[in-house]
Design an enzyme around this catalytic site. Sequence first.
Site, PDB file in Angstrom:
ATOM      1  N   PRO A  94      -4.273  12.327   6.677  1.00  0.00           N
ATOM      2  CA  PRO A  94      -3.186  12.073   7.613  1.00  0.00           C
ATOM      3  C   PRO A  94      -2.536  10.718   7.317  1.00  0.00           C
ATOM      4  CG  PRO A  94      -5.318  11.999   8.743  1.00  0.00           C
ATOM      5  CD  PRO A  94      -5.583  12.402   7.325  1.00  0.00           C
ATOM      6  N   GLY A  98      -5.192   4.938   9.110  1.00  0.00           N
ATOM      7  CA  GLY A  98      -6.372   4.123   8.806  1.00  0.00           C
ATOM      8  C   GLY A  98      -7.319   4.759   7.811  1.00  0.00           C
ATOM      9  N   GLY A 100      -6.448   5.179   4.601  1.00  0.00           N
ATOM     10  CA  GLY A 100      -6.076   4.707   3.268  1.00  0.00           C
ATOM     11  C   GLY A 100      -5.043   5.577   2.568  1.00  0.00           C
ATOM     12  N   SER A 101      -4.213   6.286   3.342  1.00  0.00           N
ATOM     13  CA  SER A 101      -3.297   7.232   2.689  1.00  0.00           C
ATOM     14  C   SER A 101      -2.327   6.540   1.721  1.00  0.00           C
ATOM     15  CB  SER A 101      -2.524   8.060   3.709  1.00  0.00           C
ATOM     16  OG  SER A 101      -1.673   7.235   4.435  1.00  0.00           O
ATOM     17  N   SER A 102      -1.845   5.339   2.057  1.00  0.00           N
ATOM     18  CA  SER A 102      -0.867   4.702   1.162  1.00  0.00           C
ATOM     19  C   SER A 102      -1.514   4.362  -0.187  1.00  0.00           C
ATOM     20  CB  SER A 102      -0.242   3.464   1.806  1.00  0.00           C
ATOM     21  OG  SER A 102      -1.215   2.479   2.053  1.00  0.00           O
ATOM     22  N   ALA A 103      -2.746   3.832  -0.144  1.00  0.00           N
ATOM     23  CA  ALA A 103      -3.430   3.527  -1.415  1.00  0.00           C
ATOM     24  C   ALA A 103      -3.754   4.821  -2.160  1.00  0.00           C
ATOM     25  CB  ALA A 103      -4.710   2.744  -1.134  1.00  0.00           C
ATOM     26  N   ALA A 104      -4.168   5.846  -1.416  1.00  0.00           N
ATOM     27  CA  ALA A 104      -4.563   7.102  -2.064  1.00  0.00           C
ATOM     28  C   ALA A 104      -3.374   7.772  -2.757  1.00  0.00           C
ATOM     29  CB  ALA A 104      -5.183   8.043  -1.030  1.00  0.00           C
ATOM     30  N   ASP A 145      -8.877  -0.676   0.201  1.00  0.00           N
ATOM     31  CA  ASP A 145      -8.342   0.696   0.196  1.00  0.00           C
ATOM     32  C   ASP A 145      -8.179   1.227  -1.231  1.00  0.00           C
ATOM     33  OD1 ASP A 145      -8.248   0.474   2.880  1.00  0.00           O
ATOM     34  OD2 ASP A 145      -6.134   0.975   3.104  1.00  0.00           O
TER      35      ASP A 145
HETATM   36  O1  PMV Z   1      -5.101   1.179   7.778  1.00  0.00           O
HETATM   37  P1  PMV Z   1      -5.624   1.250   6.392  1.00  0.00           P
HETATM   38  O2  PMV Z   1      -6.253   2.532   6.010  1.00  0.00           O
HETATM   39  O3  PMV Z   1      -4.584   0.872   5.394  1.00  0.00           O
HETATM   40  O4  PMV Z   1      -6.794   0.114   6.277  1.00  0.00           O
HETATM   41  C1  PMV Z   1      -6.463  -1.244   6.331  1.00  0.00           C
HETATM   42  C2  PMV Z   1      -7.682  -2.120   6.220  1.00  0.00           C
HETATM   43  C3  PMV Z   1      -7.411  -3.594   6.530  1.00  0.00           C
HETATM   44  O5  PMV Z   1      -8.680  -4.278   6.454  1.00  0.00           O
HETATM   45  C4  PMV Z   1      -6.873  -3.770   7.944  1.00  0.00           C
HETATM   46  C5  PMV Z   1      -6.427  -4.230   5.567  1.00  0.00           C
HETATM   47  C6  PMV Z   1      -6.966  -4.456   4.164  1.00  0.00           C
HETATM   48  O6  PMV Z   1      -6.152  -4.710   3.274  1.00  0.00           O
HETATM   49  O7  PMV Z   1      -8.207  -4.416   3.947  1.00  0.00           O
END
Ligand code: PMV
Length: 310
Positions: A94, A98, A100-104, A145
């Site tokens: 989704p 939170g 990690g979809s953007s990194a994935a 991420d």
């Molecule tokens: O919300 P996500 O899945 O992009 O996770 C962010 C994690 C943080 O610790 C808030 C930011 C980071 O760069 O580690």
Amino acid sequence: MKATGISNGKIILMGEHSVVYGEPAIAIPFFATAIETTVETTNGPVSLDCFFYKGPLSQAPKRLLNLVTVIIETVKKLDKPLENFDITINSTIPAERGMGSSAAVAVATIRALFHYFKESLSNDVLLELTNISETIAHGNPSGLDAAMTSGTSPLYYIKGQKFEFFPLKVSAYLVVADTGITGQTKEAVENIALLYHSDPKKTDDSIKQLGQLAKEAKQAIQQNKTNQLGVYMTQAHTLLDSLGVSNTILNTLVHTSLESGALGAKLTGGGRGGCMIALAKNKEHASQLSDVLLNAGAKHTWIYNMRKDD
Ligand code: PMV
């Protein structure tokens, strides 16, 4: 010609936000959610087909700037022309929750492009390119991420240090619940940076406490002390809430899980929406917690056996 690249979601067990400031985090690759990018030969300008947009890469909306940039930078790195292929992205992670979809998305797309152009891809180059995308998406990414969505093992992660693989093998289950509300990682990260300016002492104390909880959670995991792990998770949530990165629905779901006997519960990832996690004693308890969370407003849940991880 056609080539693919894959990546997976991630769950941060402990240490989100404090990881940005050099404190440790514990995170798990989450294979229940994944992304596959396909690169296929066509004629003419590059086009993109993903959840948010279908059309020429050059006209992609601003919200996809991180993805567009990583495509351009990857093709530059490969020293190939930016034309004569299409990119299609299929995701079950989704977006902006939170996980990690953007990194994935970046990881799967970089892998697909290297695969398509028949070049080998080192982990360092993969992480370097992914972090270009993450810097646009988050401003100041920890790199966690990028590491988790491209990796297959849980990590005890400290920014800038060599990866420490950390098999969990804890006799407990995690219930992951999606609030259905888009998280705001960038804003949440910025909010903590602002707090650092306005109240450096208090903010630094909270960040250090979050780091200490991650260290203690590591020991609890190594000793299979699930009750203790749960306590640390809930304490981390309270601190994250005090730093302004939770919201009403996350707090409600955390509270509801604890009332239903969860060993601990907290938000996971950037916060201000997105997902939360609750620690369950066993499979039956996880299933009960999942029902309770769905009744309390969660839009989707996943159950994850922590013992299986290595
Ligand atoms: O919300 P996500 O899945 O992009 O996770 C962010 C994690 C943080 O610790 C808030 C930011 C980071 O760069 O580690």
